[in-house]
Scaffold this active site. Structure first.
Site, PDB file in Angstrom:
ATOM      1  N   TYR A  67       5.554 -10.027   7.516  1.00 33.21           N
ATOM      2  CA  TYR A  67       5.573  -8.296   7.602  1.00 33.21           C
ATOM      3  C   TYR A  67       6.013  -7.926   9.056  1.00 33.21           C
ATOM      4  CZ  TYR A  67       3.029  -7.205   3.417  1.00 33.21           C
ATOM      5  OH  TYR A  67       2.471  -6.952   2.233  1.00 33.21           O
ATOM      6  N   ASP A  95       0.840  -1.364   0.099  1.00 32.31           N
ATOM      7  CA  ASP A  95       0.334   0.128   0.060  1.00 32.31           C
ATOM      8  C   ASP A  95       0.788   1.156   0.131  1.00 32.31           C
ATOM      9  OD1 ASP A  95      -2.508   1.050  -0.109  1.00 32.31           O
ATOM     10  OD2 ASP A  95      -2.875   0.972   2.092  1.00 32.31           O
TER      11      ASP A  95
END
Lengths: 257, 257
Positions: free
Chosen positions: A119, A60
């Site tokens: 992540y 993103d």
């Protein structure tokens, strides 16, 4: 074997690091600076034609990567993997770097072949933010209770329908994902949330973490997070944390890839 | 005791961190963004008059600080040191932060009272630069020999006339400084040069390090650096390394300051 005319195309896997600060995320969009656009621009200069790259997943706007993985097919068969990496880097801006290129079997696809994505989210807790960290972490004045955070984070582990933690823009049909690891640890001045899963929904990590941080602050229990997870309603999730603390750390494939 | 009218002025010592990337250094200059200007702007908003701050020393354009020390006199006697820090930070941009404020004796002067300054220079050696480090270190592809670097760096220790390593803009009358420590060490992915001295000439750290790195590459000896140091000619020094790797780490004062 994939060919263009008489030529065999070589499948190249590349590991990419980028500073997400000045990018509108990974995916190409008209009138926006994106990582995919920069890499495809560099590849166009090398190949003198358009090359489309596939990534393990989109990141993103504002999200960073230390180990994004991509692949693309090239007809350049004269240069070795290391020279290929250097050639692409030559045409890339300073905030994106190809760390490694490897020639892989044609069947390798950076997205479909991925087994696990990792992540990490960096939180900096202190009385004051620190200038050099400001673009790479989320600043919190209050030091949360790491034991409580870990109690909450463990609820996420396993196979669940993560609809509650998917942002409205998520286009995945199935919202079921398998989370193999979810925990907090300390590294230097940072409190880090690490999550590993076979895949992630749109803004899932930032929504899970925002929810965990809110529950910790309210001194709520793992049971409360379980209820939110199974409630089916996004209204029960906490606020998403800012993009700047999030890094795509690593993508795992089969051993031979 | 220093007064303005009937009011006693309070002497405030502050520790300041800044990201030097977008600054033309510490010192106020017309038409340039400098750290001193930003801090004095913030203090003007709090005091509604001009407040001049004194720093331990100037830092050059692009140089960072983790522990710059300043002092200034304020007539605000109602707020405690912590609130004072928060008030200044409220008016500062994100790339400068006051880490701590302390009320100190009137005799304290951030520049004159300083006993020792510590600088660190960050070198990142790898096959490729890393996007997130690019503004905070100097990238070198080749890994230098740290034993050779340390052999060379030790030559700098002691009292010497450092004219050879002063840039042409240096305005100090005496070029003699006492270097108490000068060495290289590894921290994570960085090779760090740490130098401690009672004071530094203009661009002295960057000139010393540039010279040491050149001598290491040429496989020259400590004796060669001694010759350069005593040669009296700036032409014998190596190229200065870029500002972005340099951090003012800490300034030492008397124990009670």
């Amino acid at each position: 074997v994939i060919n263009v005319g008489d030529k065999h195309l070589r499948n190249i896997k590349a590991i990419v690091a980028y500073d997400g600060t000045d990018f509108s995320g990974w995916q190409i969009q008209t009138n926006h600076r994106t990582v995919q656009k920069e890499i495809q621009n560099a590849l166009r200069k090398i190949h003198e034609r358009e090359i489309t790259v596939t990534a393990s997943g989109r990141t993103d706007s504002g999200v960073h990567a230390k180990g994004q993985v991509i692949n693309f097919f090239s007809d350049k068969d004269k240069i070795n993997d290391e020279k290929f990496r250097d050639a692409i880097n030559y045409f890339l801006p300073q905030d994106v770097t190809i760390l490694k290129c490897t020639t892989v079997p044609d069947s390798f696809n950076a997205r479909r072949s991925a087994k696990k994505r990792v992540y990490q989210y960096y939180i900096y807790t202190s009385a004051y933010p620190f200038p050099h960290y400001r673009k790479y972490c989320y600043f919190k004045r209050r030091q949360p209770d790491i034991r409580k955070l870990n109690e909450l984070s463990h609820v996420i582990i396993g196979e669940h329908d993560f609809s509650v933690f998917a942002a409205s823009g998520d286009t995945n049909k199935s919202k079921v994902r398998y989370v193999s690891s979810s925990h907090f640890y300390i590294n230097g001045p940072f409190l880090i949330y690490r999550i590993e899963a076979n895949g992630f929904l749109y803004r899932m990590v930032r929504s899970i973490l925002g929810t965990i941080l809110e529950l910790e602050q309210q001194n709520r229990q793992g049971e409360d997070l379980k209820k939110i997870l199974t409630s089916g309603s996004r209204d029960n999730a906490g606020q998403t944390v800012p993009a700047r603390g999030l890094f795509l750390e690593k993508v795992y494939y089969q051993d031979n890839e």
